[in-house]
Scaffold this motif. Structure first.
Motif, PDB file in Angstrom:
ATOM      1  N   GLY A 445       0.831  -1.192   0.000  1.00  0.00           N
ATOM      2  CA  GLY A 445       0.000   0.000   0.000  1.00  0.00           C
ATOM      3  C   GLY A 445       0.865   1.240   0.000  1.00  0.00           C
ATOM      4  N   GLY A 446       0.221   2.412  -0.060  1.00  0.00           N
ATOM      5  CA  GLY A 446       0.998   3.617  -0.274  1.00  0.00           C
ATOM      6  C   GLY A 446       0.638   4.810   0.576  1.00  0.00           C
ATOM      7  N   TYR A 447       1.429   5.860   0.384  1.00  0.00           N
ATOM      8  CA  TYR A 447       1.217   7.166   1.000  1.00  0.00           C
ATOM      9  C   TYR A 447       0.464   8.068   0.004  1.00  0.00           C
ATOM     10  N   LYS A 448       0.071   9.217   0.492  1.00  0.00           N
ATOM     11  CA  LYS A 448      -0.495  10.296  -0.321  1.00  0.00           C
ATOM     12  C   LYS A 448      -1.642   9.785  -1.207  1.00  0.00           C
ATOM     13  N   LYS A 449      -1.656  10.172  -2.479  1.00  0.00           N
ATOM     14  CA  LYS A 449      -2.772   9.802  -3.348  1.00  0.00           C
ATOM     15  C   LYS A 449      -2.674   8.381  -3.882  1.00  0.00           C
ATOM     16  N   SER A 450      -1.748   7.614  -3.329  1.00  0.00           N
ATOM     17  CA  SER A 450      -1.694   6.191  -3.676  1.00  0.00           C
ATOM     18  C   SER A 450      -2.588   5.357  -2.767  1.00  0.00           C
ATOM     19  N   GLY A 451      -3.291   6.006  -1.832  1.00  0.00           N
ATOM     20  CA  GLY A 451      -4.302   5.284  -1.076  1.00  0.00           C
ATOM     21  C   GLY A 451      -4.070   5.262   0.411  1.00  0.00           C
ATOM     22  N   ASN A 452      -4.854   4.446   1.086  1.00  0.00           N
ATOM     23  CA  ASN A 452      -4.720   4.234   2.527  1.00  0.00           C
ATOM     24  C   ASN A 452      -5.104   2.802   2.854  1.00  0.00           C
ATOM     25  N   GLY A 453      -4.626   2.340   4.002  1.00  0.00           N
ATOM     26  CA  GLY A 453      -4.810   0.934   4.343  1.00  0.00           C
ATOM     27  C   GLY A 453      -3.734   0.098   3.671  1.00  0.00           C
ATOM     28  N   ARG A 454      -3.675  -1.167   4.046  1.00  0.00           N
ATOM     29  CA  ARG A 454      -2.668  -2.073   3.502  1.00  0.00           C
ATOM     30  C   ARG A 454      -3.301  -3.404   3.122  1.00  0.00           C
TER      31      ARG A 454
END
Length: 476
Positions: A445-454
Protein backbone atom coordinates in the motif's frame (compact mmCIF):
# COMPACT_ATOMS: atom_id res chain seq x y z
CA UNK A 1 -18.37 -16.66 -28.03
CA UNK A 2 -18.86 -17.50 -24.35
CA UNK A 3 -22.03 -16.29 -22.63
CA UNK A 4 -21.72 -15.39 -18.93
CA UNK A 5 -25.02 -13.63 -18.33
CA UNK A 6 -25.70 -14.60 -14.72
CA UNK A 7 -24.44 -13.30 -11.37
CA UNK A 8 -23.38 -15.43 -8.43
CA UNK A 9 -25.65 -14.49 -5.51
CA UNK A 10 -26.49 -16.53 -2.40
CA UNK A 11 -24.73 -19.63 -3.74
CA UNK A 12 -26.57 -19.66 -7.09
CA UNK A 13 -26.13 -18.30 -10.61
CA UNK A 14 -29.05 -15.91 -11.11
CA UNK A 15 -30.33 -13.63 -13.87
CA UNK A 16 -29.74 -9.87 -13.59
CA UNK A 17 -32.63 -7.69 -12.49
CA UNK A 18 -32.45 -5.76 -15.76
CA UNK A 19 -30.97 -7.30 -18.95
CA UNK A 20 -27.95 -5.33 -20.18
CA UNK A 21 -24.82 -6.82 -21.71
CA UNK A 22 -21.23 -5.99 -22.59
CA UNK A 23 -18.75 -7.78 -24.83
CA UNK A 24 -15.36 -8.80 -23.44
CA UNK A 25 -12.61 -8.03 -25.97
CA UNK A 26 -9.39 -9.97 -26.52
CA UNK A 27 -6.77 -7.17 -26.73
CA UNK A 28 -4.41 -9.25 -28.87
CA UNK A 29 -6.83 -9.38 -31.80
CA UNK A 30 -9.65 -6.93 -30.88
CA UNK A 31 -12.23 -9.72 -31.16
CA UNK A 32 -15.10 -10.32 -28.72
CA UNK A 33 -14.51 -13.53 -26.75
CA UNK A 34 -17.39 -13.38 -24.26
CA UNK A 35 -20.50 -11.49 -23.25
CA UNK A 36 -21.38 -10.61 -19.67
CA UNK A 37 -24.37 -8.99 -18.01
CA UNK A 38 -24.04 -5.56 -16.46
CA UNK A 39 -25.62 -5.19 -13.06
CA UNK A 40 -27.65 -2.52 -11.32
CA UNK A 41 -28.47 -1.31 -7.83
CA UNK A 42 -31.18 -4.00 -7.62
CA UNK A 43 -28.59 -6.74 -8.13
CA UNK A 44 -26.39 -5.20 -5.43
CA UNK A 45 -29.36 -5.12 -3.06
CA UNK A 46 -29.91 -8.84 -3.61
CA UNK A 47 -26.24 -9.63 -3.12
CA UNK A 48 -25.94 -7.50 0.03
CA UNK A 49 -29.08 -9.08 1.50
CA UNK A 50 -27.55 -12.51 0.99
CA UNK A 51 -24.22 -11.42 2.44
CA UNK A 52 -25.85 -9.81 5.49
CA UNK A 53 -27.85 -12.96 6.20
CA UNK A 54 -24.80 -15.21 5.76
CA UNK A 55 -22.73 -13.03 8.07
CA UNK A 56 -24.86 -13.99 11.05
CA UNK A 57 -23.56 -17.55 10.91
CA UNK A 58 -20.25 -17.29 9.04
CA UNK A 59 -18.90 -14.69 11.46
CA UNK A 60 -19.33 -17.23 14.27
CA UNK A 61 -17.35 -20.04 12.64
CA UNK A 62 -14.19 -21.28 14.31
CA UNK A 63 -10.65 -20.66 13.20
CA UNK A 64 -10.35 -24.39 12.44
CA UNK A 65 -13.42 -24.33 10.20
CA UNK A 66 -12.13 -21.36 8.22
CA UNK A 67 -8.68 -22.95 7.90
CA UNK A 68 -10.27 -26.09 6.46
CA UNK A 69 -12.34 -23.98 4.06
CA UNK A 70 -9.32 -22.00 2.83
CA UNK A 71 -7.32 -25.20 2.33
CA UNK A 72 -10.15 -26.55 0.17
CA UNK A 73 -10.29 -23.28 -1.80
CA UNK A 74 -6.55 -23.52 -2.42
CA UNK A 75 -6.84 -27.13 -3.60
CA UNK A 76 -9.67 -26.36 -6.03
CA UNK A 77 -7.87 -23.22 -7.27
CA UNK A 78 -4.82 -25.32 -8.11
CA UNK A 79 -7.04 -27.77 -10.00
CA UNK A 80 -8.38 -24.91 -12.14
CA UNK A 81 -4.97 -23.28 -12.57
CA UNK A 82 -4.70 -23.94 -16.31
CA UNK A 83 -8.14 -22.43 -16.97
CA UNK A 84 -7.19 -19.33 -15.01
CA UNK A 85 -3.91 -18.91 -16.93
CA UNK A 86 -5.63 -19.15 -20.30
CA UNK A 87 -8.48 -16.84 -19.31
CA UNK A 88 -6.26 -14.04 -18.02
CA UNK A 89 -4.14 -14.09 -21.19
CA UNK A 90 -7.20 -13.98 -23.42
CA UNK A 91 -9.11 -11.24 -21.64
CA UNK A 92 -6.41 -8.79 -20.49
CA UNK A 93 -3.42 -9.61 -22.65
CA UNK A 94 -0.80 -10.87 -20.22
CA UNK A 95 1.44 -13.30 -22.14
CA UNK A 96 1.00 -16.95 -21.26
CA UNK A 97 4.40 -17.11 -19.56
CA UNK A 98 3.45 -14.19 -17.30
CA UNK A 99 -0.05 -15.53 -16.60
CA UNK A 100 1.42 -18.85 -15.51
CA UNK A 101 4.42 -17.54 -13.56
CA UNK A 102 2.77 -14.53 -11.90
CA UNK A 103 -0.79 -13.55 -12.78
CA UNK A 104 -2.34 -16.88 -11.73
CA UNK A 105 0.45 -17.78 -9.31
CA UNK A 106 -0.32 -14.86 -7.00
CA UNK A 107 -3.66 -16.47 -6.20
CA UNK A 108 -1.82 -19.45 -4.74
CA UNK A 109 0.57 -17.11 -2.91
CA UNK A 110 -2.19 -15.08 -1.24
CA UNK A 111 -4.20 -18.12 -0.22
CA UNK A 112 -1.09 -19.80 1.20
CA UNK A 113 0.01 -16.66 3.04
CA UNK A 114 -3.48 -16.12 4.47
CA UNK A 115 -3.53 -19.67 5.78
CA UNK A 116 -0.29 -19.01 7.67
CA UNK A 117 -1.60 -15.73 9.08
CA UNK A 118 -4.86 -17.32 10.23
CA UNK A 119 -3.04 -20.20 11.93
CA UNK A 120 -0.94 -17.83 14.05
CA UNK A 121 -3.19 -14.81 14.58
CA UNK A 122 -4.07 -13.93 18.18
CA UNK A 123 -7.76 -12.97 18.10
CA UNK A 124 -7.75 -12.15 21.83
CA UNK A 125 -5.20 -10.16 23.80
CA UNK A 126 -5.23 -9.32 27.50
CA UNK A 127 -4.30 -5.75 28.44
CA UNK A 128 -4.54 -5.28 32.20
CA UNK A 129 -8.09 -6.20 33.14
CA UNK A 130 -9.37 -5.65 29.60
CA UNK A 131 -9.62 -8.27 26.89
CA UNK A 132 -9.14 -7.00 23.35
CA UNK A 133 -11.10 -9.10 20.85
CA UNK A 134 -10.69 -9.01 17.07
CA UNK A 135 -13.95 -9.65 15.20
CA UNK A 136 -14.90 -9.63 11.50
CA UNK A 137 -15.77 -6.17 10.20
CA UNK A 138 -18.97 -7.37 8.49
CA UNK A 139 -20.15 -7.26 4.89
CA UNK A 140 -17.36 -6.12 2.56
CA UNK A 141 -17.82 -4.51 -0.83
CA UNK A 142 -14.89 -5.23 -3.16
CA UNK A 143 -14.04 -3.40 -6.39
CA UNK A 144 -11.06 -4.80 -8.29
CA UNK A 145 -9.16 -3.79 -11.47
CA UNK A 146 -8.18 -5.51 -14.70
CA UNK A 147 -4.37 -5.23 -14.62
CA UNK A 148 -3.54 -7.91 -12.00
CA UNK A 149 -7.08 -9.26 -11.63
CA UNK A 150 -6.57 -12.46 -9.62
CA UNK A 151 -3.99 -10.74 -7.43
CA UNK A 152 -6.43 -8.04 -6.39
CA UNK A 153 -9.37 -10.39 -6.01
CA UNK A 154 -7.54 -12.98 -3.93
CA UNK A 155 -5.67 -10.52 -1.69
CA UNK A 156 -9.13 -9.29 -0.64
CA UNK A 157 -11.24 -12.47 -0.74
CA UNK A 158 -8.75 -14.71 1.09
CA UNK A 159 -8.32 -12.51 4.21
CA UNK A 160 -12.02 -11.66 4.25
CA UNK A 161 -12.87 -15.37 4.36
CA UNK A 162 -10.19 -15.93 7.00
CA UNK A 163 -11.59 -13.13 9.16
CA UNK A 164 -15.19 -14.39 8.97
CA UNK A 165 -16.52 -11.63 6.72
CA UNK A 166 -18.99 -11.97 3.88
CA UNK A 167 -18.57 -10.10 0.64
CA UNK A 168 -19.84 -8.70 -2.64
CA UNK A 169 -17.32 -8.46 -5.48
CA UNK A 170 -17.48 -6.21 -8.52
CA UNK A 171 -14.53 -7.08 -10.74
CA UNK A 172 -13.49 -4.90 -13.66
CA UNK A 173 -15.94 -5.23 -16.51
CA UNK A 174 -12.94 -5.06 -18.87
CA UNK A 175 -11.53 -8.40 -17.63
CA UNK A 176 -14.30 -10.15 -15.65
CA UNK A 177 -13.94 -13.78 -16.75
CA UNK A 178 -11.27 -14.70 -14.19
CA UNK A 179 -13.61 -13.53 -11.42
CA UNK A 180 -16.28 -15.90 -12.70
CA UNK A 181 -13.71 -18.71 -12.41
CA UNK A 182 -13.01 -17.60 -8.82
CA UNK A 183 -16.73 -17.84 -8.05
CA UNK A 184 -16.75 -21.37 -9.47
CA UNK A 185 -13.72 -22.29 -7.36
CA UNK A 186 -15.30 -20.94 -4.17
CA UNK A 187 -18.59 -22.71 -4.93
CA UNK A 188 -16.87 -26.05 -5.53
CA UNK A 189 -14.80 -25.61 -2.37
CA UNK A 190 -17.97 -25.34 -0.31
CA UNK A 191 -18.03 -21.67 0.64
CA UNK A 192 -21.49 -21.28 2.22
CA UNK A 193 -24.24 -19.52 0.25
CA UNK A 194 -24.15 -15.73 0.65
CA UNK A 195 -20.59 -15.58 1.94
CA UNK A 196 -19.23 -14.67 -1.50
CA UNK A 197 -21.32 -12.89 -4.12
CA UNK A 198 -20.34 -11.65 -7.59
CA UNK A 199 -22.08 -8.90 -9.56
CA UNK A 200 -20.55 -7.65 -12.81
CA UNK A 201 -20.99 -4.07 -13.89
CA UNK A 202 -19.44 -0.65 -14.18
CA UNK A 203 -18.50 1.86 -11.52
CA UNK A 204 -21.42 4.18 -12.11
CA UNK A 205 -24.20 1.60 -11.79
CA UNK A 206 -22.68 -1.05 -9.51
CA UNK A 207 -19.66 0.49 -7.82
CA UNK A 208 -21.59 3.50 -6.57
CA UNK A 209 -24.50 1.31 -5.42
CA UNK A 210 -22.04 -0.66 -3.30
CA UNK A 211 -20.30 2.42 -1.91
CA UNK A 212 -23.51 4.08 -0.72
CA UNK A 213 -25.20 0.90 0.52
CA UNK A 214 -26.04 1.16 4.24
CA UNK A 215 -25.64 -2.60 4.82
CA UNK A 216 -22.08 -2.76 3.51
CA UNK A 217 -19.69 -2.21 6.41
CA UNK A 218 -16.46 -1.79 4.44
CA UNK A 219 -15.37 -0.91 0.93
CA UNK A 220 -12.03 -2.14 -0.36
CA UNK A 221 -11.09 -0.61 -3.69
CA UNK A 222 -8.17 -1.02 -6.08
CA UNK A 223 -7.96 1.17 -9.17
CA UNK A 224 -7.33 4.71 -10.28
CA UNK A 225 -6.99 7.57 -7.82
CA UNK A 226 -9.89 9.33 -9.51
CA UNK A 227 -12.24 6.38 -8.98
CA UNK A 228 -10.91 5.80 -5.45
CA UNK A 229 -11.83 9.34 -4.48
CA UNK A 230 -15.35 8.76 -5.88
CA UNK A 231 -15.74 5.60 -3.79
CA UNK A 232 -14.60 7.36 -0.62
CA UNK A 233 -16.99 10.26 -1.18
CA UNK A 234 -19.91 7.93 -1.89
CA UNK A 235 -19.11 5.90 1.24
CA UNK A 236 -18.77 8.88 3.55
CA UNK A 237 -22.46 9.30 4.41
CA UNK A 238 -22.65 5.77 5.84
CA UNK A 239 -19.30 6.14 7.68
CA UNK A 240 -18.13 2.76 6.45
CA UNK A 241 -14.48 1.76 6.46
CA UNK A 242 -12.75 2.45 3.14
CA UNK A 243 -9.37 1.05 2.11
CA UNK A 244 -7.83 2.12 -1.18
CA UNK A 245 -4.91 0.90 -3.28
CA UNK A 246 -4.60 3.51 -5.99
CA UNK A 247 -2.19 4.86 -8.59
CA UNK A 248 1.55 5.29 -8.55
CA UNK A 249 4.47 6.95 -10.29
CA UNK A 250 7.27 5.09 -8.62
CA UNK A 251 10.85 6.33 -8.66
CA UNK A 252 13.81 4.07 -9.39
CA UNK A 253 16.89 5.84 -8.01
CA UNK A 254 20.15 4.58 -9.49
CA UNK A 255 23.03 5.71 -7.28
CA UNK A 256 26.51 6.31 -8.65
CA UNK A 257 27.99 3.22 -6.99
CA UNK A 258 25.52 0.80 -8.64
CA UNK A 259 26.43 -1.55 -11.50
CA UNK A 260 24.96 0.90 -14.02
CA UNK A 261 24.35 -1.21 -17.13
CA UNK A 262 22.94 -4.11 -15.11
CA UNK A 263 20.52 -2.11 -12.96
CA UNK A 264 19.34 0.05 -15.88
CA UNK A 265 18.51 -3.06 -17.91
CA UNK A 266 16.71 -4.57 -14.93
CA UNK A 267 14.81 -1.31 -14.41
CA UNK A 268 13.61 -1.28 -18.01
CA UNK A 269 12.39 -4.87 -17.74
CA UNK A 270 10.64 -4.16 -14.43
CA UNK A 271 8.91 -1.13 -15.93
CA UNK A 272 7.70 -3.04 -18.99
CA UNK A 273 6.48 -6.22 -17.31
CA UNK A 274 2.71 -6.66 -17.76
CA UNK A 275 3.03 -4.10 -20.58
CA UNK A 276 3.70 -1.42 -17.97
CA UNK A 277 0.25 -1.91 -16.45
CA UNK A 278 1.27 -2.12 -12.79
CA UNK A 279 0.53 0.55 -10.21
CA UNK A 280 3.92 -0.03 -8.56
CA UNK A 281 5.97 -0.10 -11.77
CA UNK A 282 9.33 1.76 -11.61
CA UNK A 283 8.35 4.24 -14.33
CA UNK A 284 10.67 7.12 -13.36
CA UNK A 285 14.37 6.26 -13.49
CA UNK A 286 16.71 8.75 -11.83
CA UNK A 287 20.34 8.51 -12.92
CA UNK A 288 23.38 10.65 -12.04
CA UNK A 289 23.85 13.36 -14.67
CA UNK A 290 27.44 12.31 -15.26
CA UNK A 291 26.24 8.78 -16.08
CA UNK A 292 23.12 9.76 -18.01
CA UNK A 293 24.54 9.11 -21.49
CA UNK A 294 25.72 5.61 -20.51
CA UNK A 295 22.39 4.87 -18.86
CA UNK A 296 20.50 5.92 -22.00
CA UNK A 297 22.53 3.52 -24.13
CA UNK A 298 21.79 0.66 -21.72
CA UNK A 299 18.08 1.53 -21.57
CA UNK A 300 17.79 1.67 -25.35
CA UNK A 301 19.42 -1.73 -25.71
CA UNK A 302 17.13 -3.31 -23.09
CA UNK A 303 13.96 -1.79 -24.59
CA UNK A 304 14.83 -2.76 -28.15
CA UNK A 305 15.54 -6.32 -27.03
CA UNK A 306 11.97 -6.61 -25.71
CA UNK A 307 9.86 -8.64 -28.19
CA UNK A 308 6.15 -7.83 -28.51
CA UNK A 309 3.63 -10.49 -29.55
CA UNK A 310 0.16 -11.97 -29.14
CA UNK A 311 -0.54 -12.92 -25.52
CA UNK A 312 -1.21 -16.51 -26.56
CA UNK A 313 2.19 -16.89 -28.24
CA UNK A 314 4.78 -19.05 -26.54
CA UNK A 315 8.02 -17.63 -25.16
CA UNK A 316 8.89 -14.58 -23.08
CA UNK A 317 7.65 -11.34 -24.60
CA UNK A 318 5.45 -8.33 -23.93
CA UNK A 319 1.77 -8.53 -24.82
CA UNK A 320 -0.79 -5.85 -25.67
CA UNK A 321 -2.28 -3.30 -23.33
CA UNK A 322 -5.77 -4.13 -22.18
CA UNK A 323 -8.11 -2.04 -24.34
CA UNK A 324 -8.52 0.51 -27.11
CA UNK A 325 -9.19 3.18 -24.49
CA UNK A 326 -5.92 2.39 -22.74
CA UNK A 327 -4.03 2.19 -26.06
CA UNK A 328 -5.25 5.62 -27.12
CA UNK A 329 -4.41 7.18 -23.77
CA UNK A 330 -0.85 5.83 -23.87
CA UNK A 331 -0.41 7.06 -27.44
CA UNK A 332 -1.52 10.51 -26.32
CA UNK A 333 0.98 10.53 -23.45
CA UNK A 334 3.84 9.46 -25.75
CA UNK A 335 2.96 12.30 -28.12
CA UNK A 336 2.81 14.71 -25.17
CA UNK A 337 6.34 13.69 -24.16
CA UNK A 338 7.62 14.44 -27.66
CA UNK A 339 5.84 17.80 -27.76
CA UNK A 340 7.23 18.84 -24.37
CA UNK A 341 10.78 18.28 -25.54
CA UNK A 342 11.84 15.02 -23.91
CA UNK A 343 14.37 12.99 -25.91
CA UNK A 344 12.70 9.97 -27.51
CA UNK A 345 15.34 7.27 -27.09
CA UNK A 346 13.38 4.40 -28.63
CA UNK A 347 9.79 3.41 -29.31
CA UNK A 348 7.29 6.19 -29.86
CA UNK A 349 3.78 6.43 -31.30
CA UNK A 350 2.08 3.60 -33.16
CA UNK A 351 2.22 -0.18 -33.03
CA UNK A 352 5.41 -2.23 -33.22
CA UNK A 353 6.44 -3.28 -36.71
CA UNK A 354 4.50 -6.23 -38.04
CA UNK A 355 1.51 -5.83 -35.69
CA UNK A 356 -1.36 -4.14 -37.52
CA UNK A 357 -4.10 -5.43 -35.20
CA UNK A 358 -4.36 -5.53 -31.42
CA UNK A 359 -3.60 -2.97 -28.74
CA UNK A 360 0.17 -3.28 -28.95
CA UNK A 361 2.39 -0.40 -27.81
CA UNK A 362 6.02 0.10 -28.77
CA UNK A 363 8.33 -0.24 -25.73
CA UNK A 364 9.24 3.42 -25.23
CA UNK A 365 12.03 5.23 -23.39
CA UNK A 366 12.33 9.00 -22.91
CA UNK A 367 15.52 10.68 -21.66
CA UNK A 368 16.36 14.22 -20.54
CA UNK A 369 12.98 14.35 -18.81
CA UNK A 370 12.12 17.18 -16.41
CA UNK A 371 9.95 16.74 -13.33
CA UNK A 372 7.41 19.27 -14.63
CA UNK A 373 6.62 17.27 -17.79
CA UNK A 374 3.34 15.38 -18.02
CA UNK A 375 5.14 12.10 -18.67
CA UNK A 376 7.00 12.55 -15.36
CA UNK A 377 3.93 13.46 -13.33
CA UNK A 378 1.00 11.43 -14.68
CA UNK A 379 0.54 7.69 -14.44
CA UNK A 380 0.81 6.47 -18.05
CA UNK A 381 0.06 2.79 -17.27
CA UNK A 382 1.87 1.50 -20.32
CA UNK A 383 5.39 0.45 -21.40
CA UNK A 384 6.87 3.94 -21.16
CA UNK A 385 9.98 4.67 -19.08
CA UNK A 386 11.09 8.24 -18.34
CA UNK A 387 14.73 8.94 -17.38
CA UNK A 388 15.53 11.99 -15.27
CA UNK A 389 19.15 13.10 -14.63
CA UNK A 390 20.12 14.37 -11.17
CA UNK A 391 23.17 16.07 -9.68
CA UNK A 392 23.25 15.02 -6.03
CA UNK A 393 21.68 12.34 -3.85
CA UNK A 394 19.60 15.06 -2.18
CA UNK A 395 18.34 16.16 -5.59
CA UNK A 396 17.34 12.59 -6.45
CA UNK A 397 15.35 12.19 -3.24
CA UNK A 398 13.67 15.60 -3.66
CA UNK A 399 12.69 14.85 -7.25
CA UNK A 400 11.51 11.34 -6.38
CA UNK A 401 9.21 12.74 -3.69
CA UNK A 402 7.92 15.50 -5.99
CA UNK A 403 4.77 13.59 -6.94
CA UNK A 404 1.18 13.26 -5.78
CA UNK A 405 1.73 9.51 -5.46
CA UNK A 406 3.59 7.41 -2.92
CA UNK A 407 3.00 3.74 -3.62
CA UNK A 408 6.42 2.23 -4.20
CA UNK A 409 10.05 3.10 -4.76
CA UNK A 410 13.27 1.44 -5.89
CA UNK A 411 16.88 2.16 -4.91
CA UNK A 412 19.96 0.66 -6.58
CA UNK A 413 23.36 0.93 -4.86
CA UNK A 414 26.57 -1.01 -4.35
CA UNK A 415 26.04 -0.45 -0.62
CA UNK A 416 22.98 -1.85 1.15
CA UNK A 417 23.51 0.66 3.96
CA UNK A 418 23.43 3.54 1.50
CA UNK A 419 20.35 2.14 -0.24
CA UNK A 420 18.56 1.88 3.12
CA UNK A 421 19.49 5.47 3.96
CA UNK A 422 18.01 6.76 0.72
CA UNK A 423 14.94 4.53 1.10
CA UNK A 424 14.24 6.01 4.54
CA UNK A 425 13.75 9.41 2.90
CA UNK A 426 11.25 8.28 0.27
CA UNK A 427 7.59 9.05 1.03
CA UNK A 428 6.28 5.72 -0.20
CA UNK A 429 4.62 2.70 1.35
CA UNK A 430 7.19 0.29 -0.10
CA UNK A 431 10.78 0.42 -1.32
CA UNK A 432 12.60 -2.35 -3.24
CA UNK A 433 16.33 -2.37 -2.53
CA UNK A 434 18.76 -3.62 -5.17
CA UNK A 435 16.24 -5.57 -7.21
CA UNK A 436 14.35 -7.23 -4.37
CA UNK A 437 11.07 -8.76 -5.51
CA UNK A 438 7.65 -8.82 -3.83
CA UNK A 439 7.10 -10.24 -0.35
CA UNK A 440 3.57 -11.61 0.06
CA UNK A 441 3.85 -11.36 3.83
CA UNK A 442 4.77 -7.66 3.74
CA UNK A 443 2.18 -4.85 3.69
CA UNK A 444 1.27 -3.57 0.21
CA UNK A 445 0.00 0.00 0.00
CA UNK A 446 1.00 3.62 -0.27
CA UNK A 447 1.22 7.17 1.00
CA UNK A 448 -0.50 10.30 -0.32
CA UNK A 449 -2.77 9.80 -3.35
CA UNK A 450 -1.69 6.19 -3.68
CA UNK A 451 -4.30 5.28 -1.08
CA UNK A 452 -4.72 4.23 2.53
CA UNK A 453 -4.81 0.93 4.34
CA UNK A 454 -2.67 -2.07 3.50
CA UNK A 455 -3.09 -5.39 1.74
CA UNK A 456 -1.15 -8.70 1.89
CA UNK A 457 -0.06 -10.68 4.93
CA UNK A 458 -1.03 -9.89 8.51
CA UNK A 459 -1.44 -6.16 7.85
CA UNK A 460 -3.92 -6.90 5.07
CA UNK A 461 -5.77 -9.40 7.25
CA UNK A 462 -6.22 -6.83 10.02
CA UNK A 463 -8.07 -4.49 7.66
CA UNK A 464 -11.00 -6.94 7.77
CA UNK A 465 -11.22 -6.94 11.58
CA UNK A 466 -12.82 -4.69 14.18
CA UNK A 467 -11.37 -4.44 17.69
CA UNK A 468 -13.69 -4.79 20.69
CA UNK A 469 -12.57 -3.93 24.22
CA UNK A 470 -14.09 -6.06 27.00
CA UNK A 471 -13.43 -4.02 30.12
CA UNK A 472 -13.27 -6.29 33.15
CA UNK A 473 -12.95 -9.21 30.76
CA UNK A 474 -9.86 -10.64 32.47
CA UNK A 475 -8.48 -11.02 35.95
CA UNK A 476 -6.05 -8.35 37.20
Amino acid sequence: MQQHLKFYIDGQWVDPAVPRTLDVINPSNEQAIARISMGSAADIDAAVTAARRAFETFSQTTREARLALLEKVLAVYQQRYGDIVQTISQEMGAPLWLSKAAQAAVGVAHLSQTLEVLKAFDFEKVQGTTTLVHEPVGVVGMITPWNWPINQIMCKVAPALAAGCTMVLKPSEVAPLNAILVAEVLHEAGVPPGVFNLVNGDGLAVGEAMSVHPDIDMMTFTGSTRAGIAVAKAAADTVKRVTQELGGKSANIVLDDADLETVVAQGVQACFINSGQSCNAPTRMFVPRALHARAVIAARAAAEAMPVADAMAEGMHMGPVVSELQFNRIQGMIQKGIEEGATLVTGGPGRPEGLAKGYFVRPTVFADVRSDMHIAREEIFGPVLVMLPYDTEDDAVRMANDTAYGLSGYVQSGSLERARRVASRLRTGMVHLNGAGPDFGAPFGGYKKSGNGREWGEHGFKEFLEVKALMGGSAA
